[in-house]
Design a protein around this motif. Structure first.
Motif, PDB file in Angstrom:
ATOM      1  N   GLU A 150      42.570  38.843  -0.051  1.00 30.78           N
ATOM      2  CA  GLU A 150      43.687  39.282   1.266  1.00 30.78           C
ATOM      3  C   GLU A 150      45.115  40.261   0.800  1.00 30.78           C
ATOM      4  O   GLU A 150      46.008  40.312   2.085  1.00 30.78           O
ATOM      5  CB  GLU A 150      44.630  37.817   1.348  1.00 30.78           C
ATOM      6  N   ARG A 151      44.545  40.837  -0.590  1.00 28.28           N
ATOM      7  CA  ARG A 151      45.857  42.160  -0.763  1.00 28.28           C
ATOM      8  C   ARG A 151      45.052  43.687   0.455  1.00 28.28           C
ATOM      9  O   ARG A 151      46.031  44.431   0.046  1.00 28.28           O
ATOM     10  CB  ARG A 151      46.054  42.236  -2.173  1.00 28.28           C
ATOM     11  N   ILE A 152      43.709  43.397   0.775  1.00 31.19           N
ATOM     12  CA  ILE A 152      43.791  44.695   1.241  1.00 31.19           C
ATOM     13  C   ILE A 152      43.274  44.416   2.740  1.00 31.19           C
ATOM     14  O   ILE A 152      42.326  43.247   3.685  1.00 31.19           O
ATOM     15  CB  ILE A 152      42.397  44.761   0.434  1.00 31.19           C
ATOM     16  N   THR A 153      43.681  45.646   3.148  1.00 25.75           N
ATOM     17  CA  THR A 153      43.453  45.430   5.033  1.00 25.75           C
ATOM     18  C   THR A 153      42.592  46.750   4.789  1.00 25.75           C
ATOM     19  O   THR A 153      42.644  47.455   4.779  1.00 25.75           O
ATOM     20  CB  THR A 153      44.799  46.190   5.628  1.00 25.75           C
ATOM     21  N   ILE A 154      41.384  46.115   5.928  1.00 26.47           N
ATOM     22  CA  ILE A 154      39.383  47.300   6.013  1.00 26.47           C
ATOM     23  C   ILE A 154      39.580  46.903   7.906  1.00 26.47           C
ATOM     24  O   ILE A 154      39.489  45.991   8.090  1.00 26.47           O
ATOM     25  CB  ILE A 154      38.709  46.372   5.253  1.00 26.47           C
ATOM     26  N   SER A 155      39.558  48.605   7.606  1.00 24.94           N
ATOM     27  CA  SER A 155      39.529  49.019   9.695  1.00 24.94           C
ATOM     28  C   SER A 155      38.065  50.102   9.580  1.00 24.94           C
ATOM     29  O   SER A 155      38.418  50.737   8.442  1.00 24.94           O
ATOM     30  CB  SER A 155      40.865  49.308   9.629  1.00 24.94           C
ATOM     31  N   ASP A 156      37.471  49.674   9.483  1.00 22.70           N
ATOM     32  CA  ASP A 156      36.068  50.722  10.432  1.00 22.70           C
ATOM     33  C   ASP A 156      36.327  51.914  11.452  1.00 22.70           C
ATOM     34  O   ASP A 156      37.332  51.338  12.912  1.00 22.70           O
ATOM     35  CB  ASP A 156      35.160  49.689  10.081  1.00 22.70           C
ATOM     36  N   GLU A 157      37.133  53.088  11.264  1.00 25.66           N
ATOM     37  CA  GLU A 157      37.304  53.973  12.294  1.00 25.66           C
ATOM     38  C   GLU A 157      36.297  54.253  12.994  1.00 25.66           C
ATOM     39  O   GLU A 157      36.840  55.501  13.373  1.00 25.66           O
ATOM     40  CB  GLU A 157      38.679  55.040  11.904  1.00 25.66           C
ATOM     41  N   GLY A 158      35.125  54.095  12.865  1.00 24.08           N
ATOM     42  CA  GLY A 158      33.893  55.061  13.216  1.00 24.08           C
ATOM     43  C   GLY A 158      33.297  55.623  12.255  1.00 24.08           C
ATOM     44  O   GLY A 158      31.963  55.784  12.303  1.00 24.08           O
ATOM     45  N   ALA A 168      47.534  45.520   2.079  1.00 20.58           N
ATOM     46  CA  ALA A 168      48.259  43.857   2.985  1.00 20.58           C
ATOM     47  C   ALA A 168      49.050  43.837   2.665  1.00 20.58           C
ATOM     48  O   ALA A 168      49.415  42.584   1.775  1.00 20.58           O
ATOM     49  CB  ALA A 168      46.813  43.722   3.734  1.00 20.58           C
ATOM     50  N   GLY A 169      50.281  43.094   3.167  1.00 20.33           N
ATOM     51  CA  GLY A 169      51.280  42.037   3.512  1.00 20.33           C
ATOM     52  C   GLY A 169      52.296  42.402   2.851  1.00 20.33           C
ATOM     53  O   GLY A 169      52.565  43.665   2.450  1.00 20.33           O
ATOM     54  N   ALA A 170      53.647  41.513   2.496  1.00 18.67           N
ATOM     55  CA  ALA A 170      54.880  42.570   2.321  1.00 18.67           C
ATOM     56  C   ALA A 170      54.984  41.781   1.106  1.00 18.67           C
ATOM     57  O   ALA A 170      55.515  43.088   0.206  1.00 18.67           O
ATOM     58  CB  ALA A 170      55.715  41.415   2.615  1.00 18.67           C
ATOM     59  N   GLY A 171      53.685  41.668  -0.100  1.00 19.61           N
ATOM     60  CA  GLY A 171      54.279  41.738  -1.658  1.00 19.61           C
ATOM     61  C   GLY A 171      53.179  43.266  -1.684  1.00 19.61           C
ATOM     62  O   GLY A 171      53.537  43.365  -3.018  1.00 19.61           O
TER      63      GLY A 171
END
Length: 255
Positions: free
Chosen positions: A55-63, A71-74
């Motif tokens: 949950e500490r990581i935001t993952i996005s696949d941009e092609g 990720a997150g306020a912390g």
């Protein structure tokens, strides 16, 4: 009137010549396409699943690339990113785990490229194609594994620092003052210690060299054993810890 047969014969010969050349070019193109798609080394499911569940990581696949970000306020973003170029015929997702500590522990943004034809050699996109995916990041390190590192060296003039994972440069950066880091393994059977040492003069004079005891070529990703490689004795966790610490220190130095 003179006979026209010689001209017709010349045209036929010319036609045959162009036909043969066209066939050779087509065969080469088809061969490259087949080679680039056959034997691609996929990401091992368990390490990738662990990154996806973090949950500490935001993952996005941009092609054309994968972006891993805090990720997150912390999770503090440090304003430094890494554009990472995979090795030849290695799935980009195979590097998510080893680079994840840069996100969770160092607050970096990591952009893992998806090279054209799975071969960095054919990917002519500029560095900005990937840095633009994280416009809130001010400083960028470019790096790569194996052939991806060779390509990273070619893009280094547009970055703030360079990092190589089981790789070395083919172009001369010796006159550059660019901060550079080389991380290799003692058991690497492909980018062997001898090859890395031979290419050392191509890196900037102040480059830092870190050797991980027991690490092989495939230790820098999670895609399984690789033909021609040595047998690793270092664990994935040990290699990831060194990568996180060393690249994190490099990031801190350019902020």
């Amino acid at each position: 009137m003179p006979p026209k047969r010689p001209r017709s014969r010349a045209r036929r010969v010319l036609g045959w010549t162009f036909g043969i050349l066209g066939g050779v070019v087509a065969a080469v193109v088809v061969g490259i396409l087949v080679y680039s798609q056959v034997g691609v080394m996929g990401a091992e499911p368990e390490p990738l699943a662990a990154v996806r569940a973090d949950e500490r990581i935001t993952i996005s696949d941009e092609g054309g690339a994968i972006v891993l970000a805090p990720a997150g306020a912390g999770q503090e973003r440090v304003g430094v990113g890494l554009v990472f170029i995979p090795g030849a015929k290695v799935d980009a997702w195979a590097y998510a785990s080893i680079l994840s500590g840069l996100v969770t522990e160092d607050g970096m943004t990591v952009v893992i490229t998806k090279p054209w034809l799975n071969l960095a050699f054919f990917d002519l996109r500029p560095l900005s194609s990937f840095t633009d995916l994280a416009s809130d990041t001010d400083h960028w390190i470019v790096g790569g594994h194996s052939l991806g590192g060779v390509r990273a060296c070619q893009l280094a003039s547009d970055a703030d620092a360079l990092v190589l994972f089981g790789s070395y440069c083919a172009n001369d950066l010796s006159a550059s003052s660019l901060p550079a880091l080389s991380i290799t393994g003692t058991e690497d059977g492909l980018s062997t210690p001898e090859k890395v040492d031979a290419a050392r003069p191509l890196l900037p004079t102040g480059a830092t060299f870190v050797v991980i005891p027991g690490a092989s070529h495939a230790s820098f990703g999670d895609y399984g054993p690789q033909p021609g490689d040595g047998t690793p004795t270092a664990t994935d966790a040990q290699v990831r810890a060194v990568v996180t610490e060393q690249v994190g220190d490099l990031a801190a130095a350019i902020r």
